[in-house]
Design an enzyme around this catalytic site. Structure first.
Site, PDB file in Angstrom:
ATOM      1  N   GLY A 171       1.475   1.307  67.536  1.00  0.00           N
ATOM      2  CA  GLY A 171       1.678   2.503  66.726  1.00  0.00           C
ATOM      3  C   GLY A 171       0.796   2.424  65.497  1.00  0.00           C
ATOM      4  O   GLY A 171       0.428   1.335  65.051  1.00  0.00           O
ATOM      5  N   LYS A 172       0.419   3.588  64.988  1.00  0.00           N
ATOM      6  CA  LYS A 172      -0.379   3.582  63.766  1.00  0.00           C
ATOM      7  C   LYS A 172       0.207   4.532  62.753  1.00  0.00           C
ATOM      8  O   LYS A 172       0.793   5.546  63.130  1.00  0.00           O
ATOM      9  CB  LYS A 172      -1.822   3.989  64.078  1.00  0.00           C
ATOM     10  CG  LYS A 172      -2.714   2.793  64.298  1.00  0.00           C
ATOM     11  CD  LYS A 172      -4.184   3.131  64.234  1.00  0.00           C
ATOM     12  CE  LYS A 172      -4.969   1.857  64.536  1.00  0.00           C
ATOM     13  NZ  LYS A 172      -6.375   2.088  64.746  1.00  0.00           N
ATOM     14  N   GLY A 173       0.065   4.196  61.516  1.00  0.00           N
ATOM     15  CA  GLY A 173       0.567   5.071  60.465  1.00  0.00           C
ATOM     16  C   GLY A 173      -0.456   5.161  59.354  1.00  0.00           C
ATOM     17  O   GLY A 173      -1.499   4.509  59.412  1.00  0.00           O
ATOM     18  N   ALA A 174      -0.157   5.982  58.368  1.00  0.00           N
ATOM     19  CA  ALA A 174      -1.102   6.184  57.290  1.00  0.00           C
ATOM     20  C   ALA A 174      -1.269   4.914  56.461  1.00  0.00           C
ATOM     21  O   ALA A 174      -2.307   4.683  55.864  1.00  0.00           O
ATOM     22  CB  ALA A 174      -0.633   7.322  56.406  1.00  0.00           C
ATOM     23  N   PHE A 175      -0.236   4.097  56.422  1.00  0.00           N
ATOM     24  CA  PHE A 175      -0.270   2.935  55.539  1.00  0.00           C
ATOM     25  C   PHE A 175      -0.199   1.622  56.287  1.00  0.00           C
ATOM     26  O   PHE A 175       0.092   0.586  55.704  1.00  0.00           O
ATOM     27  CB  PHE A 175       0.865   3.032  54.522  1.00  0.00           C
ATOM     28  CG  PHE A 175       0.851   4.332  53.801  1.00  0.00           C
ATOM     29  CD1 PHE A 175      -0.333   4.832  53.291  1.00  0.00           C
ATOM     30  CD2 PHE A 175       2.009   5.075  53.648  1.00  0.00           C
ATOM     31  CE1 PHE A 175      -0.374   6.057  52.637  1.00  0.00           C
ATOM     32  CE2 PHE A 175       1.978   6.299  52.997  1.00  0.00           C
ATOM     33  CZ  PHE A 175       0.780   6.787  52.488  1.00  0.00           C
ATOM     34  N   VAL A 179       2.030  -0.536  63.688  1.00  0.00           N
ATOM     35  CA  VAL A 179       3.117  -1.240  64.339  1.00  0.00           C
ATOM     36  C   VAL A 179       2.510  -2.026  65.492  1.00  0.00           C
ATOM     37  O   VAL A 179       1.742  -1.480  66.275  1.00  0.00           O
ATOM     38  CB  VAL A 179       4.184  -0.260  64.870  1.00  0.00           C
ATOM     39  CG1 VAL A 179       5.331  -1.010  65.529  1.00  0.00           C
ATOM     40  CG2 VAL A 179       4.702   0.636  63.744  1.00  0.00           C
ATOM     41  N   ASP A 212      13.643  12.692  57.888  1.00  0.00           N
ATOM     42  CA  ASP A 212      12.357  12.683  58.582  1.00  0.00           C
ATOM     43  C   ASP A 212      12.560  12.493  60.076  1.00  0.00           C
ATOM     44  O   ASP A 212      11.847  11.733  60.717  1.00  0.00           O
ATOM     45  CB  ASP A 212      11.468  11.587  58.006  1.00  0.00           C
ATOM     46  CG  ASP A 212      10.012  11.779  58.405  1.00  0.00           C
ATOM     47  OD1 ASP A 212       9.633  12.930  58.705  1.00  0.00           O
ATOM     48  OD2 ASP A 212       9.270  10.784  58.436  1.00  0.00           O
TER      49      ASP A 212
HETATM   50  N1  ATP Z   1      10.722  -1.165  66.772  1.00  0.00           N
HETATM   51  C1  ATP Z   1       9.790  -0.534  67.486  1.00  0.00           C
HETATM   52  N2  ATP Z   1       9.636  -0.801  68.803  1.00  0.00           N
HETATM   53  C2  ATP Z   1       8.693  -0.152  69.513  1.00  0.00           C
HETATM   54  N3  ATP Z   1       7.842   0.764  69.022  1.00  0.00           N
HETATM   55  C3  ATP Z   1       7.944   1.071  67.720  1.00  0.00           C
HETATM   56  C4  ATP Z   1       8.903   0.447  66.886  1.00  0.00           C
HETATM   57  N4  ATP Z   1       8.770   0.962  65.652  1.00  0.00           N
HETATM   58  C5  ATP Z   1       7.777   1.865  65.719  1.00  0.00           C
HETATM   59  N5  ATP Z   1       7.250   1.929  66.965  1.00  0.00           N
HETATM   60  C6  ATP Z   1       6.135   2.788  67.441  1.00  0.00           C
HETATM   61  O1  ATP Z   1       5.212   2.973  66.403  1.00  0.00           O
HETATM   62  C7  ATP Z   1       5.125   4.357  66.058  1.00  0.00           C
HETATM   63  C8  ATP Z   1       4.977   4.531  64.564  1.00  0.00           C
HETATM   64  O2  ATP Z   1       6.096   3.951  63.935  1.00  0.00           O
HETATM   65  P1  ATP Z   1       6.788   4.601  62.696  1.00  0.00           P
HETATM   66  O3  ATP Z   1       7.139   6.005  63.019  1.00  0.00           O
HETATM   67  O4  ATP Z   1       7.886   3.696  62.277  1.00  0.00           O
HETATM   68  O5  ATP Z   1       5.604   4.467  61.653  1.00  0.00           O
HETATM   69  P2  ATP Z   1       4.825   5.546  60.842  1.00  0.00           P
HETATM   70  O6  ATP Z   1       4.151   6.515  61.750  1.00  0.00           O
HETATM   71  O7  ATP Z   1       3.966   4.779  59.891  1.00  0.00           O
HETATM   72  O8  ATP Z   1       5.967   6.240  60.032  1.00  0.00           O
HETATM   73  P3  ATP Z   1       6.498   7.725  60.157  1.00  0.00           P
HETATM   74  O9  ATP Z   1       6.569   8.073  61.614  1.00  0.00           O
HETATM   75  O10 ATP Z   1       7.842   7.679  59.533  1.00  0.00           O
HETATM   76  O11 ATP Z   1       5.516   8.559  59.420  1.00  0.00           O
HETATM   77  C9  ATP Z   1       6.409   4.988  66.591  1.00  0.00           C
HETATM   78  O12 ATP Z   1       6.238   6.342  66.867  1.00  0.00           O
HETATM   79  C10 ATP Z   1       6.650   4.149  67.825  1.00  0.00           C
HETATM   80  O13 ATP Z   1       5.898   4.624  68.918  1.00  0.00           O
END
Ligand code: ATP
Lengths: 487, 232
Positions: free
Chosen positions: A105-109, A112, A221
């Site tokens: 997973g990827k986020g702005a900051f 994962v 959210d």
């Molecule tokens: N515990 C986990 N197990 C498996 N996949 C996960 C887990 N946590 C996050 N992910 C994957 O990573 C992606 C991004 O995680 P998350 O939504 O927590 O981060 P973000 O995008 O930085 O934050 P936000 O979605 O709140 O803006 C999720 O959509 C999911 O696909």
């Protein structure tokens, strides 16, 4: 006892913190917060420890036939367990203790990753967050409070957080790995769900949101990317508060900008060639376009701006909002599950924003898609003004809605889920868009940090750690961790 | 050595600041060894935490401390740094404390001094032998032995506490006015009282070293430490 002569002298200085550098004042504030939390936790630990010991003694007292010797053995075991907990609180985990298997997973900051702890081979999901970005906007108090919820909650509906640590640059969260991916990925795969499938996910979401509310929190959210799927196909809500979503969606200045944009007289329509033009007119006969839209939605999830698609209007316009804002989000997700796109999707965030604020006019059910009257009614009762919204008087209101007729709320998590992940191994990432992720560029802040790191000018200042009190893994966590084989 | 009499009362000894406390109570609840818990492990965790938090207080003082010519703790008391040649030499407080914090950090993260990676209750396996080689020498016992700490465990902790006390002494004597401007005195007073209560319980400070802050400790003895058992 006569009073000492110290007591007689009184000196008062008039406090003037303004004479010091901002950084010093910030440090002072952080010190205060951290020391207060330290003592709160210290007393809490003592109370909990006593409670556990009393529980043990009560248990032993209720076993008249157990020998004294065996009882003592149990006490020794108890002491070992407690001592291990103390040791864990002193253990500094570092990123190098984990081996990255894949970015999931990827986020702005940050991102994962699926990781494996090197010493015991256990699998976790590790979320990294760029500290510099999180602290920019006064996130301290929020992060602290929300982190506590996560750590404290024993709820099956919230992703378990086992451990958190930090270095000079990142905050790391070690959580359970949910191998089933998220609801957004599932929607990309299946396009739409039947009403039965939708009923299952919505019912589970109702219980999950209720659990968060019972902890005294508002999620704020809830969106398909935050609804994760566990090994059995049941859902859990992704960690919140620390998530960038929180950051994005609670930035008032950001809303202010949106507001100005939306109110600007006939904002010239962007004529850039976009797949998202006329998103609202997507129809069921146009599935490819829906999915292209969704993929661009995923890219948006990686950007700093984020998507306002699921956010309730009152969050934008009023200062105050309550737990019912999460039920609005649920309504929009339900709409998306049945129709194929969220009700207010648009090419640009400010346009979505405008549609949400004017939901009375913009909420539109395409004629060619057949919904049962119950489903449409539930959506309309969720996507409505806060004072009318179903759920404002508690989750029971929603559970009683005819759409959920026949749902056994008490055993929901035990029944077979409609889609159970088919996994080849513990580290199977079939349900994650790992290939797409490789092509997603790092968010600007992350990229900048990487560049700085590569040039070697990102060393932590001596003794300086702007860290938060993330030492709060509780015994409960520890206990669970032990039961699951430990970290 | 403090000069007796004739000096102005230090600010930290003045009302109302001396009475400012974040916590009410005598710290017993959070200081005494919890039942069944390993003594070494308890001391180790607390040492670790005192270090983490004194660092916070010191970091807040950095801006002011950069100008301190010596590691002073009141009139007549200057701490010297013992170089590798065993010769004591004066250092600016900033450098002195920087050295001390680094030194403590190095100890705390040294697995042979403060092991963290071996869980308790692991019956003598190879890791435990590495954690305390002296554990193999029969018959001897020391504080922390069962948990895998080395025979020097207590003296290591005492050395750390001694240096932490000096940081407190410097902050109180030199930077208390800054602490007041930043409204941190209640936090500092409680943290210091906690530190003293803990070191008394486990004999971690030599009474001879307490001189620079003895009046403050004496004051707390009549007040804070007499207080009702910590509740809430
Ligand atoms: N515990 C986990 N197990 C498996 N996949 C996960 C887990 N946590 C996050 N992910 C994957 O990573 C992606 C991004 O995680 P998350 O939504 O927590 O981060 P973000 O995008 O930085 O934050 P936000 O979605 O709140 O803006 C999720 O959509 C999911 O696909």
């Amino acid at each position: 006892l006569g009073s000492t002569k110290f007591d007689e002298e009184e000196t008062r200085i008039s406090r003037d913190p303004g004479q010091y550098q901002p950084v010093t004042r910030e440090r002072a504030t952080a010190t205060k917060l951290k020391v207060e939390l330290f003592y709160k936790q210290n007393v809490q630990h003592a109370l909990e420890r006593n409670q556990r010991r009393n529980d043990l003694e009560n248990r032993l007292a209720s076993e008249p036939r157990m020998s004294e010797e065996r009882k003592n053995l149990q006490r020794i075991n108890f002491g070992t367990q407690e001592s291990n907990f103390l040791r864990l609180r002193r253990t500094r985990m570092v990123a190098e203790d984990f081996h990255t298997i894949k970015v999931i997973g990827k986020g702005a900051f940050g991102e994962v990753r699926l990781v494996q702890k090197k010493d015991n081979g256990k699998i976790y999901a590790m979320k990294t967050l760029l500290k510099s970005e999180m602290f920019k906007k006064d996130q301290l108090a929020h992060v602290k409070a929300e982190r506590d919820v996560l750590a404290e909650s024993d709820s099956p509906w919230v992703v378990n957080l086992f451990y958190s640590f930090q270095d000079a640059i990142y905050l790391y969260l070690i959580m359970e790995f949910l191998p089933g991916g998220d609801l957004m990925t599932m929607l990309i795969k299946y396009e739409v769900f039947s009403e039965d499938v939708t009923r299952f996910y919505m019912a589970e979401c109702v219980l999950a949101i209720e659990a968060v509310h019972k902890l005294g929190f508002i999620h704020r959210d809830i969106k398909p990317d935050n609804i994760l799927i566990d090994i059995n196909g049941h859902i859990k809500l992704s960690d919140f508060g620390l998530s960038t979503g929180f950051h994005k969606t609670h930035d008032q200045a950001y809303y202010q900008k949106l507001l100005e944009k939306a109110q600007a007289p006939s904002a010239p329509k962007s004529d850039r060639n976009s797949v998202m033009v006329d998103a609202i007119h997507l129809t069921i006969s146009n599935r490819n376009q829906v999915n292209t839209w969704r993929k661009s939605r995923r890219v948006m999830a990686y950007s700093t701006v984020g998507t306002p698609d699921y956010i309730a209007p009152e969050i934008f316009i009023h200062q105050g909002y309550g737990q019912e804002c999460d039920w609005w989000s649920l309504g929009t997700i339900m709409f998306e599950c049945l129709i194929g796109w969220p009700p207010f999707c648009a090419e640009e965030a400010h346009e979505t924003y405008r549609k949400i604020v004017n939901w009375q006019e913009s909420l539109y059910f395409p004629e060619e898609i057949h919904l049962s009257p119950e489903a449409e009614d539930l959506i309309r009762r969720l996507i409505t003004s806060a004072d009318q919204r179903l759920g404002r008087g508690g989750a029971e209101e929603i559970k009683r809605h005819p759409f959920f007729h026949g749902v056994d709320w008490n055993t929901l998590r035990q029944v077979d889920a409609p889609f159970k992940p088919q996994l080849k191994s513990m580290t199977d990432t079939t349900y994650f868009p790992t290939d797409d992720l490789e092509n997603v560029p790092d968010a600007p802040a992350v990229a900048a940090m990487r560049a700085a790191q590569a040039q070697g000018n990102m060393q932590p200042g001596p003794g300086e750690e702007t860290g938060l009190p993330f030492i709060g893994y509780t015994y409960k966590r520890f206990d669970q961790l032990n039961r699951q084989g430990g970290i | 050595r403090p000069i007796p009499g004739g000096v102005a009362r230090p600010l930290f000894m003045c009302k109302p600041y001396i009475n400012a406390h974040l916590l009410k109570g005598n710290f017993k609840t959070i200081v005494v060894l919890p039942k069944h818990v390993d003594r070494g492990e308890w001391i180790a965790l607390n040492t670790f935490e005192f270090y983490e938090y004194i660092k916070l207080f010191y970091n807040t003082c950095r801006e002011f401390c950069e100008k301190c010519p010596t590691m002073s703790a009141g009139p007549g008391t200057d701490y010297f740094w013992l170089g590798t040649d065993r010769k004591p030499r004066p250092l600016p407080a900033y450098t002195y404390i920087e050295y001390v914090l680094t030194w403590i950090n190095n100890r705390l993260t040294d697995e042979s001094v403060f092991p963290t990676r071996t869980p308790h209750g692991v019956t003598a396996g190879p890791t435990q032998i590495i954690a305390s080689p002296q554990g193999m020498q029969g018959g001897q016992t020391w504080l922390g032995k069962e948990a895998g700490f080395p025979p020097t465990f207590l003296s290591n902790c005492q050395a750390i506490f001694k240096q932490m006390f000096r940081i407190f002494a410097h902050i109180y004597h030199t930077h208390f006015v800054n602490i007041v401007h930043l409204s941190l005195e209640a936090h500092l007073n409680s943290f210091f009282a906690h530190f003293i209560a803990f070191s008394r319980e486990f004999d971690l400070l030599d009474s001879r070293d307490l001189d620079p802050l003895r009046p403050l400790i004496a004051f707390d003895d009549k007040g804070v430490f007499q207080g009702p058992k910590h509740a809430s």
